[in-house]
Design a protein around this motif. Sequence first.
Motif, short mmCIF file in Angstrom:
data_model
loop_
_atom_site.label_atom_id
_atom_site.label_comp_id
_atom_site.label_asym_id
_atom_site.label_seq_id
_atom_site.Cartn_x
_atom_site.Cartn_y
_atom_site.Cartn_z
N VAL A 27 0.81 -1.30 -0.01
CA VAL A 27 0.02 -0.05 -0.14
C VAL A 27 0.97 1.01 -0.13
CG1 VAL A 27 -1.84 1.20 1.19
CG2 VAL A 27 -1.67 -1.24 1.55
N ILE A 28 0.57 2.10 -0.85
CA ILE A 28 1.33 3.44 -0.80
C ILE A 28 0.92 4.24 0.35
CG2 ILE A 28 1.53 5.67 -1.90
CD1 ILE A 28 1.06 4.30 -4.64
N VAL A 29 1.96 4.46 1.25
CA VAL A 29 1.59 5.33 2.55
C VAL A 29 2.31 6.73 2.43
CG1 VAL A 29 1.64 3.22 3.90
CG2 VAL A 29 3.83 4.34 3.75
N ASP A 30 3.05 7.23 1.44
CA ASP A 30 3.42 8.46 1.27
C ASP A 30 4.04 8.29 -0.40
OD1 ASP A 30 3.91 11.13 1.54
OD2 ASP A 30 5.78 10.62 3.04
N ILE A 31 3.81 9.81 -0.78
CA ILE A 31 4.33 10.10 -1.86
C ILE A 31 5.65 11.17 -1.85
CG2 ILE A 31 3.53 11.03 -4.28
CD1 ILE A 31 0.81 10.15 -3.40
N LEU A 32 6.73 10.85 -2.23
CA LEU A 32 7.78 11.44 -2.15
C LEU A 32 7.78 12.51 -3.12
CD1 LEU A 32 10.41 8.90 -0.91
CD2 LEU A 32 9.06 10.36 0.46
N ASP A 33 7.69 12.21 -4.44
CA ASP A 33 7.93 12.97 -5.62
C ASP A 33 7.02 12.40 -6.70
OD1 ASP A 33 9.93 11.41 -6.67
OD2 ASP A 33 11.27 12.38 -5.66
N ASP A 34 7.24 12.86 -8.00
CA ASP A 34 6.76 12.28 -9.18
C ASP A 34 7.23 11.07 -9.61
OD1 ASP A 34 8.80 13.50 -9.91
OD2 ASP A 34 8.01 14.48 -11.61
N ARG A 35 8.39 10.64 -9.09
CA ARG A 35 9.09 9.13 -9.22
C ARG A 35 9.08 8.33 -8.25
NH1 ARG A 35 14.71 9.48 -11.04
NH2 ARG A 35 14.74 7.31 -10.89
N PHE A 36 9.22 8.75 -6.97
CA PHE A 36 9.18 7.60 -5.80
C PHE A 36 7.91 7.77 -4.87
CE2 PHE A 36 13.34 8.36 -7.14
CZ PHE A 36 14.17 7.12 -7.18
N VAL A 37 7.41 6.45 -4.31
CA VAL A 37 6.68 6.58 -3.17
C VAL A 37 7.24 5.75 -2.26
CG1 VAL A 37 4.60 6.81 -5.02
CG2 VAL A 37 5.55 4.53 -4.18
N LEU A 38 6.58 5.86 -1.25
CA LEU A 38 6.93 4.88 0.13
C LEU A 38 5.96 3.96 0.39
CD1 LEU A 38 8.00 7.42 2.72
CD2 LEU A 38 9.37 6.00 1.34
N LEU A 39 6.20 2.36 0.43
CA LEU A 39 5.40 1.26 0.60
C LEU A 39 5.30 0.83 1.86
CD1 LEU A 39 6.04 -0.24 -3.04
CD2 LEU A 39 4.25 1.50 -2.32
N ALA A 40 4.34 0.28 2.26
CA ALA A 40 4.33 -0.80 3.45
C ALA A 40 3.13 -1.67 3.26
CB ALA A 40 4.05 0.18 4.74
N ASP A 41 3.40 -2.68 4.02
CA ASP A 41 2.57 -3.95 4.05
C ASP A 41 1.88 -4.47 5.39
OD1 ASP A 41 4.45 -5.32 5.03
OD2 ASP A 41 4.83 -6.85 3.39
N GLY A 42 2.30 -3.74 6.39
CA GLY A 42 2.19 -4.08 7.71
C GLY A 42 2.73 -5.37 8.25
N ASP A 43 3.41 -5.96 7.52
CA ASP A 43 4.22 -7.18 7.94
C ASP A 43 5.51 -7.00 8.04
OD1 ASP A 43 4.19 -9.93 8.87
OD2 ASP A 43 3.84 -10.65 6.75
N LYS A 44 6.34 -7.28 6.74
CA LYS A 44 7.49 -7.32 6.53
C LYS A 44 8.04 -5.95 6.66
CE LYS A 44 7.89 -10.62 3.19
NZ LYS A 44 6.50 -11.17 3.42
N ARG A 45 7.17 -5.08 6.12
CA ARG A 45 7.23 -3.72 5.75
C ARG A 45 6.39 -2.90 6.57
NH1 ARG A 45 11.98 -1.36 4.77
NH2 ARG A 45 12.81 -2.54 3.06
N LYS A 46 6.87 -2.78 7.85
CA LYS A 46 5.84 -1.70 8.85
C LYS A 46 5.83 -0.31 8.25
CE LYS A 46 6.16 -5.01 11.90
NZ LYS A 46 5.11 -6.44 11.50
N PHE A 47 4.84 0.07 8.72
CA PHE A 47 4.55 1.83 8.58
C PHE A 47 5.58 2.77 8.89
CE2 PHE A 47 3.13 6.16 9.75
CZ PHE A 47 2.55 6.44 8.52
N LYS A 48 6.38 2.50 10.06
CA LYS A 48 7.45 3.23 10.65
C LYS A 48 8.75 3.10 9.74
CE LYS A 48 6.22 4.75 14.63
NZ LYS A 48 6.00 6.24 14.80
N ASN A 49 8.83 2.02 8.90
CA ASN A 49 10.12 1.54 8.07
C ASN A 49 9.54 1.31 6.50
OD1 ASN A 49 12.60 1.26 7.41
ND2 ASN A 49 12.52 -0.82 8.05
N PRO A 50 8.97 2.22 5.71
CA PRO A 50 8.57 1.91 4.52
C PRO A 50 9.47 1.78 3.54
CG PRO A 50 8.18 4.38 5.10
CD PRO A 50 8.68 3.67 6.29
N LYS A 51 9.21 1.13 2.41
CA LYS A 51 10.19 1.00 1.32
C LYS A 51 9.97 1.91 0.38
CE LYS A 51 12.96 -1.08 -1.24
NZ LYS A 51 14.45 -1.40 -1.12
N LYS A 52 11.14 2.66 -0.13
CA LYS A 52 11.10 3.51 -1.06
C LYS A 52 11.25 2.90 -2.45
CE LYS A 52 13.97 7.61 -2.63
NZ LYS A 52 15.08 8.27 -2.49
#
Length: 111
Positions: A27-52
């Motif tokens: 799930v997209i939890v933040d939008i950094l710019d027009d090229r990058f977003v932050l993703l999380a799944d609540g399991d391996k990728r927690k909200f506090k440590n999203p994947k760019k």
Amino acid sequence: MNDSDSSPRIGQFVLIKQGRDVGQFAVIVDILDDRFVLLADGDKRKFKNPKKKNVNHLEFFDFVSPEVQSSINETGRVTNGKLRFALTKFVNEQVTDLKKGELFDGERRCN
């Protein structure tokens, strides 16, 4: 092409197409710019440590979790449980339906 259709939205579901997490939903939890977003799944990728992630490495679904979106918009965060719940619901309802549609030409079959 309409800009609102192509731009990522907070709470939107995506499928990761490249990288170590290929084939996983997030799930997209933040939008950094027009090229990058932050993703999380609540399991391996927690909200506090999203994947760019580069948007070119994602497949976007036309589904947004209203619970995740409203939680982030109202409080600036979302619980990992809510992320897991939204993803599970999305995968069970939408992805399963999409696969059934591809496999059975839209014909519904019950076990």
